[in-house]
Scaffold this active site. Structure first.
Site, PDB file in Angstrom:
ATOM      1  N   ARG A  31      -7.975   1.803  -2.117  1.00  0.00           N
ATOM      2  CA  ARG A  31      -8.700   3.139  -2.294  1.00  0.00           C
ATOM      3  C   ARG A  31      -9.736   3.300  -3.248  1.00  0.00           C
ATOM      4  O   ARG A  31     -10.135   4.346  -3.507  1.00  0.00           O
ATOM      5  CB  ARG A  31      -7.330   4.004  -2.669  1.00  0.00           C
ATOM      6  CG  ARG A  31      -6.340   4.197  -1.546  1.00  0.00           C
ATOM      7  CD  ARG A  31      -5.446   5.228  -1.961  1.00  0.00           C
ATOM      8  NE  ARG A  31      -4.441   5.415  -0.817  1.00  0.00           N
ATOM      9  CZ  ARG A  31      -3.149   6.025  -0.642  1.00  0.00           C
ATOM     10  NH1 ARG A  31      -2.583   6.377  -1.968  1.00  0.00           N
ATOM     11  NH2 ARG A  31      -2.282   6.106   0.530  1.00  0.00           N
ATOM     12  N   GLU A  43      -5.505  -3.007   5.855  1.00  0.00           N
ATOM     13  CA  GLU A  43      -4.591  -2.558   6.936  1.00  0.00           C
ATOM     14  C   GLU A  43      -3.924  -3.736   7.751  1.00  0.00           C
ATOM     15  O   GLU A  43      -2.848  -3.376   7.988  1.00  0.00           O
ATOM     16  CB  GLU A  43      -5.385  -1.664   8.222  1.00  0.00           C
ATOM     17  CG  GLU A  43      -6.017  -0.197   7.323  1.00  0.00           C
ATOM     18  CD  GLU A  43      -4.714   0.713   6.813  1.00  0.00           C
ATOM     19  OE1 GLU A  43      -3.694   0.349   7.378  1.00  0.00           O
ATOM     20  OE2 GLU A  43      -5.291   1.637   6.299  1.00  0.00           O
ATOM     21  N   GLN A  48       3.550  -4.169   8.750  1.00  0.00           N
ATOM     22  CA  GLN A  48       5.034  -4.414   8.317  1.00  0.00           C
ATOM     23  C   GLN A  48       5.295  -5.064   6.813  1.00  0.00           C
ATOM     24  O   GLN A  48       6.115  -5.929   6.755  1.00  0.00           O
ATOM     25  CB  GLN A  48       5.470  -5.500   9.307  1.00  0.00           C
ATOM     26  CG  GLN A  48       5.526  -4.919  10.929  1.00  0.00           C
ATOM     27  CD  GLN A  48       6.470  -3.970  11.287  1.00  0.00           C
ATOM     28  OE1 GLN A  48       7.523  -4.391  11.351  1.00  0.00           O
ATOM     29  NE2 GLN A  48       6.042  -2.659  11.220  1.00  0.00           N
ATOM     30  N   TYR A 126      -3.043   1.362  15.841  1.00  0.00           N
ATOM     31  CA  TYR A 126      -2.903   1.860  14.645  1.00  0.00           C
ATOM     32  C   TYR A 126      -3.660   1.540  13.741  1.00  0.00           C
ATOM     33  O   TYR A 126      -4.589   2.355  13.242  1.00  0.00           O
ATOM     34  CB  TYR A 126      -1.493   1.306  14.020  1.00  0.00           C
ATOM     35  CG  TYR A 126      -1.409   1.357  12.466  1.00  0.00           C
ATOM     36  CD1 TYR A 126      -1.269   2.552  11.849  1.00  0.00           C
ATOM     37  CD2 TYR A 126      -1.819   0.319  11.475  1.00  0.00           C
ATOM     38  CE1 TYR A 126      -1.774   3.062  10.582  1.00  0.00           C
ATOM     39  CE2 TYR A 126      -2.097   0.707  10.325  1.00  0.00           C
ATOM     40  CZ  TYR A 126      -1.986   1.939   9.576  1.00  0.00           C
ATOM     41  OH  TYR A 126      -2.231   2.236   8.445  1.00  0.00           O
ATOM     42  N   ASP A 144       1.610   4.923  12.659  1.00  0.00           N
ATOM     43  CA  ASP A 144       2.512   3.638  12.112  1.00  0.00           C
ATOM     44  C   ASP A 144       4.034   4.323  12.016  1.00  0.00           C
ATOM     45  O   ASP A 144       4.356   5.531  12.497  1.00  0.00           O
ATOM     46  CB  ASP A 144       2.124   3.163  10.736  1.00  0.00           C
ATOM     47  CG  ASP A 144       2.290   4.206   9.650  1.00  0.00           C
ATOM     48  OD1 ASP A 144       2.681   5.357   9.977  1.00  0.00           O
ATOM     49  OD2 ASP A 144       2.541   3.875   8.495  1.00  0.00           O
ATOM     50  N   CYS A 208       9.077  18.468  -1.027  1.00  0.00           N
ATOM     51  CA  CYS A 208       8.065  18.049  -0.130  1.00  0.00           C
ATOM     52  C   CYS A 208       7.004  19.246   0.065  1.00  0.00           C
ATOM     53  O   CYS A 208       7.359  20.362  -0.074  1.00  0.00           O
ATOM     54  CB  CYS A 208       8.850  18.183   1.365  1.00  0.00           C
ATOM     55  SG  CYS A 208       7.500  17.633   2.756  1.00  0.00           S
TER      56      CYS A 208
END
Length: 359
Positions: A31, A43, A48, A126, A144, A208
């Site tokens: 980032r 990426e 996974q 993705y 994803d 949240c």
DNA sequence: GAAACGTGGTG
DNA sequence: TCACCAAGTTT
């Protein structure tokens, strides 16, 4: 009387999600760059694979191959050594193939449209959307596992996310609600929410930022989603793995260029039945190598679980005289052992050998 | 569409 | 111990 369904307000949802992401996002190495090539690497590595696992690999990788051309020109063995331990090794070889194609066909510029970037090796739906939105700010879906879990709850989508065709439903949903002002923060925000708040078990709904937009929370169904059918158990196979020594060297072999652990190095192995004795191993070895292998001794055992299969391994040491080696085999010194990419059960063997003090 | 393809963390 | 998972793609 049933409770009324909540109204989904797209603009407020985008705003709440993006504001939360800006305030709470983790400070991750990828980032801190705007380089599409480095974002692409991150990426691929994250496929996974957990963030905490990827961080040190990513950092070393971009130091070793700072530019797209550095990776395009890298020796495959050096590349695989950098990937050693990360798993899914075809990712590394596909990434290099993709990077080489960008170097040759796109003048070193990572494509910024879905059609072209999707044509690159290892770039699926993705990864295409992730690089497009994060590196170029293009409003494209990046669906994803996190996104499917989060949206299955927010939009109360009860399709089985284990089925391949289900992804399309979520891709269409994302295209309906994605922010066109900040697609990068929107996509990353959805994933970050899945990683930090909207977790598979015990989602932290009270923390949240978008719970007022969440249909599952509204109906108390957040623990029932997503729907996901179970995977089946792995099959086990028994192997004998050999540390065959000659002077200060040990015998290694390179695995085939396709399939499991492709192009990685390992110690020679024999598939055996459960109760194979050292003497029988010695006989089999004599056949394979035309004699010259002696004093086979068992020294340890271990189990290695892959995603789809299990290897139960008995490890042996042995001494060798003059062998005629097949092309894929090589005598290596302790120094060379450190330079070759070794993965899977062979990595466990290597560790055990070094501890034992051999080699 | 199912199966192959890795590894290490977690409840 | 064990099931399940973690920012999927290829065959």
């Amino acid at each position: 009387m049933e409770a009324t369904a909540i109204e989904f307000n797209k603009n407020e949802f985008q705003q709440d999600l993006i504001r939360w992401f800006a305030a709470e996002k983790r400070d991750l190495p990828w980032r801190r760059t705007a380089d599409p090539y480095q974002i692409w690497i991150s990426e691929i590595m994250l496929q996974q694979t957990r963030v905490d696992t990827v961080i040190p690999y990513y950092t070393r990788f971009v130091e070793k191959f700072p530019t797209l051309y550095d990776l395009a020109e890298a020796d495959e063995e050096v590349l695989l050594k950098q990937w050693e331990g990360l798993g899914y090794y075809s990712r590394a070889r596909n990434l290099q193939a993709g990077v080489q194609e960008v170097a040759e066909k796109y003048g070193g510029i990572v494509p910024s449209n879905r059609k072209d970037i999707s044509s690159l090796k290892g770039v699926g739906p993705y990864t295409a959307g992730a690089v497009l939105s994060i590196a170029y700010g293009v409003p494209e879906h990046a669906v994803d596992g996190n996104v499917m879990r989060v949206l299955s709850r927010i939009l109360l989508i009860e399709e089985d996310i284990a089925k391949p065709k289900t992804r399309k439903i979520f891709e269409e949903a994302v295209m309906e609600i994605i922010s066109h002002e900040d697609p990068s923060s929107f996509n990353q925000g959805l994933m970050e929410l899945g990683a930090l708040i909207c977790t598979p078990t015990s989602p932290k709904c009270l923390l949240c930022p978008v719970r007022e937009h969440c249909a599952a929370f509204h109906e108390g169904k957040q623990h029932e989603l997503p729907i996901k059918t179970k995977a089946k158990k792995t099959k086990a196979t028994q192997y004998a793995m050999l540390a065959i020594e000659k002077e200060d060297k040990v015998l290694l072999e390179k695995r085939p260029s396709s399939g499991l652990l492709a192009n990685m190095w390992q110690f020679p192995m024999l598939e055996v039945t459960a109760e194979t004795l050292p003497l029988e191993i010695e006989e089999q070895l004599s056949e394979s190598f035309a004699g010259e292998v002696q004093s086979v001794e068992k020294f340890t055992s271990f189990k290695h679980v892959f995603s789809h299969l299990t290897w139960n391994v008995d490890a042996y040491t042995a001494k060798a005289g003059n062998l005629t080696l097949p092309a894929q085999m090589r005598w290596v010194t302790a120094e060379e052992l450190e330079l070759l990419p070794i993965a899977g059960p062979a990595q466990k063997m290597k560790t055990a050998l070094l501890q034992k003090g051999d080699v």
